[in-house]
Scaffold this motif. Sequence first.
Motif, PDB file in Angstrom:
ATOM      1  N   ALA A 143      55.985  16.036 -37.005  1.00 33.14           N
ATOM      2  CA  ALA A 143      57.343  15.997 -37.552  1.00 33.14           C
ATOM      3  C   ALA A 143      57.337  15.487 -38.986  1.00 33.14           C
ATOM      4  CB  ALA A 143      58.227  15.117 -36.676  1.00 33.14           C
ATOM      5  N   VAL A 144      56.548  14.468 -39.244  1.00 32.80           N
ATOM      6  CA  VAL A 144      56.464  13.908 -40.601  1.00 32.80           C
ATOM      7  C   VAL A 144      55.860  14.918 -41.562  1.00 32.80           C
ATOM      8  CG1 VAL A 144      55.259  12.183 -42.009  1.00 32.80           C
ATOM      9  CG2 VAL A 144      56.443  11.484 -39.917  1.00 32.80           C
ATOM     10  N   ALA A 145      54.843  15.643 -41.124  1.00 33.57           N
ATOM     11  CA  ALA A 145      54.217  16.647 -41.995  1.00 33.57           C
ATOM     12  C   ALA A 145      55.232  17.710 -42.402  1.00 33.57           C
ATOM     13  CB  ALA A 145      53.016  17.279 -41.291  1.00 33.57           C
ATOM     14  N   ARG A 146      56.046  18.164 -41.465  1.00 28.92           N
ATOM     15  CA  ARG A 146      57.069  19.167 -41.790  1.00 28.92           C
ATOM     16  C   ARG A 146      58.114  18.596 -42.739  1.00 28.92           C
ATOM     17  NH1 ARG A 146      60.384  20.732 -37.885  1.00 28.92           N
ATOM     18  NH2 ARG A 146      59.664  19.357 -36.215  1.00 28.92           N
TER      19      ARG A 146
ATOM     20  N   THR B  18      61.153   2.534 -37.123  1.00 30.03           N
ATOM     21  CA  THR B  18      60.825   3.843 -37.690  1.00 30.03           C
ATOM     22  C   THR B  18      62.007   4.514 -38.372  1.00 30.03           C
ATOM     23  OG1 THR B  18      61.171   4.851 -35.514  1.00 30.03           O
ATOM     24  CG2 THR B  18      58.912   4.271 -36.117  1.00 30.03           C
ATOM     25  N   GLY B  19      63.127   3.814 -38.454  1.00 29.39           N
ATOM     26  CA  GLY B  19      64.213   4.318 -39.280  1.00 29.39           C
ATOM     27  C   GLY B  19      63.791   4.500 -40.721  1.00 29.39           C
ATOM     28  N   SER B  20      62.770   3.757 -41.151  1.00 31.41           N
ATOM     29  CA  SER B  20      62.277   3.912 -42.523  1.00 31.41           C
ATOM     30  C   SER B  20      61.722   5.308 -42.770  1.00 31.41           C
ATOM     31  CB  SER B  20      61.200   2.861 -42.834  1.00 31.41           C
ATOM     32  OG  SER B  20      60.138   2.956 -41.909  1.00 31.41           O
ATOM     33  N   LEU B  21      61.200   5.955 -41.732  1.00 35.59           N
ATOM     34  CA  LEU B  21      60.695   7.321 -41.910  1.00 35.59           C
ATOM     35  C   LEU B  21      61.839   8.283 -42.218  1.00 35.59           C
ATOM     36  CD1 LEU B  21      58.070   7.598 -39.008  1.00 35.59           C
ATOM     37  CD2 LEU B  21      57.717   6.859 -41.387  1.00 35.59           C
ATOM     38  N   VAL B  22      63.004   8.019 -41.643  1.00 35.80           N
ATOM     39  CA  VAL B  22      64.165   8.868 -41.915  1.00 35.80           C
ATOM     40  C   VAL B  22      64.637   8.654 -43.353  1.00 35.80           C
ATOM     41  CG1 VAL B  22      66.458   9.547 -41.136  1.00 35.80           C
ATOM     42  CG2 VAL B  22      64.776   8.725 -39.475  1.00 35.80           C
ATOM     43  N   LEU B  23      64.670   7.402 -43.797  1.00 35.33           N
ATOM     44  CA  LEU B  23      64.976   7.153 -45.207  1.00 35.33           C
ATOM     45  C   LEU B  23      63.965   7.857 -46.100  1.00 35.33           C
ATOM     46  CD1 LEU B  23      65.888   3.335 -45.364  1.00 35.33           C
ATOM     47  CD2 LEU B  23      67.437   5.303 -45.251  1.00 35.33           C
TER      48      LEU B  23
ATOM     49  N   THR C  51      63.752   9.456 -34.068  1.00 42.28           N
ATOM     50  CA  THR C  51      63.533   9.643 -35.506  1.00 42.28           C
ATOM     51  C   THR C  51      62.630  10.845 -35.779  1.00 42.28           C
ATOM     52  OG1 THR C  51      61.697   8.042 -35.522  1.00 42.28           O
ATOM     53  CG2 THR C  51      63.890   7.208 -36.088  1.00 42.28           C
ATOM     54  N   ASP C  52      61.839  11.233 -34.791  1.00 35.07           N
ATOM     55  CA  ASP C  52      60.996  12.419 -34.978  1.00 35.07           C
ATOM     56  C   ASP C  52      61.845  13.662 -35.218  1.00 35.07           C
ATOM     57  OD1 ASP C  52      58.928  10.707 -34.482  1.00 35.07           O
ATOM     58  OD2 ASP C  52      58.440  11.493 -32.500  1.00 35.07           O
ATOM     59  N   ASP C  53      63.020  13.692 -34.632  1.00 36.63           N
ATOM     60  CA  ASP C  53      63.947  14.799 -34.884  1.00 36.63           C
ATOM     61  C   ASP C  53      64.763  14.557 -36.148  1.00 36.63           C
ATOM     62  OD1 ASP C  53      63.233  16.247 -32.538  1.00 36.63           O
ATOM     63  OD2 ASP C  53      64.485  14.892 -31.350  1.00 36.63           O
ATOM     64  N   MET C  54      65.134  13.328 -36.397  1.00 34.42           N
ATOM     65  CA  MET C  54      65.989  13.026 -37.541  1.00 34.42           C
ATOM     66  C   MET C  54      65.301  13.277 -38.884  1.00 34.42           C
ATOM     67  SD  MET C  54      68.857  12.336 -36.232  1.00 34.42           S
ATOM     68  CE  MET C  54      68.355  13.468 -34.913  1.00 34.42           C
ATOM     69  N   VAL C  55      63.985  13.142 -38.950  1.00 32.01           N
ATOM     70  CA  VAL C  55      63.301  13.366 -40.230  1.00 32.01           C
ATOM     71  C   VAL C  55      63.381  14.827 -40.662  1.00 32.01           C
ATOM     72  CG1 VAL C  55      61.704  11.417 -39.979  1.00 32.01           C
ATOM     73  CG2 VAL C  55      61.005  13.681 -39.157  1.00 32.01           C
ATOM     74  N   ASN C  56      63.762  15.702 -39.731  1.00 34.78           N
ATOM     75  CA  ASN C  56      63.914  17.121 -40.071  1.00 34.78           C
ATOM     76  C   ASN C  56      65.340  17.626 -39.835  1.00 34.78           C
ATOM     77  OD1 ASN C  56      61.179  18.172 -40.876  1.00 34.78           O
ATOM     78  ND2 ASN C  56      60.636  17.178 -38.946  1.00 34.78           N
TER      79      ASN C  56
END
Length: 233
Positions: A219-222, A104-109, A76-81
């Motif tokens: 990753a989340v910050a970006r 952590t799929g919620s971070l992608v949403l 998910t660290d890659d999927m969020v971007n």
Amino acid sequence: MSAPLQIGLLLFPKLTQLDLTGPVQVFSSLPNTRLHLIWKRIEPIESDSVLTLMPTITMADCPQCDVICVPGGAGTDDMVNDEEVLAFLRRQALGAKYITSVCTGSLVLGAAGLLSGYRAATHWSAREHLAAFGAVASTERVRIDRNRITGGGVTAGIDFALTLVAHLIDRKTAEATQLRLEYNPAPPFGAGSPETAPSEVLARVNERIAPFKARRAEAVARAAARLAAQASL
């Protein structure tokens, strides 16, 4: 006969397979239901364990789903971007009855802009990052906020799926599925959450995952910065 229920679950490299396979086992019990395992291409996907998973359909060919679900894992660290993935989720969200995640799929949403103003569950180690996407972190094992249903970490995927079945069909169907799977958890230890784990166990796990948490924070910050920039256009 009514149209089949369409449930789509996203695949991606380094997903946690139990985040996916727990719900898939539950959903596979439902009548008149089609499950789609979705990725950009039909190719083997390496999970974060020895298991390799195969998509059943591409994003381009995926029909409108009644339920769209994003599992979690290091990937998910890659999927969020990943803008292709995020755009796909935004398209699906327009017509989906339920927009969901496990771990952590919620971070992608969130990175897709789909959790702003919602309460959401995620893995305990990632709760702090939901705020970056305008979401409020929940410590519940399953959180329902309007048509967003999110599960906590990994094993909570089964609880999430049974909860969703009760909403999609009815409680009796969910209970029958639970019985068929003999889902009657009795964990051997009380270390399943940071609130109940012994302090030395929590410290050991936090030390081990520190490098992964640092990567996730970056990753989340970006992703949050890009989402804010898109919102300002």
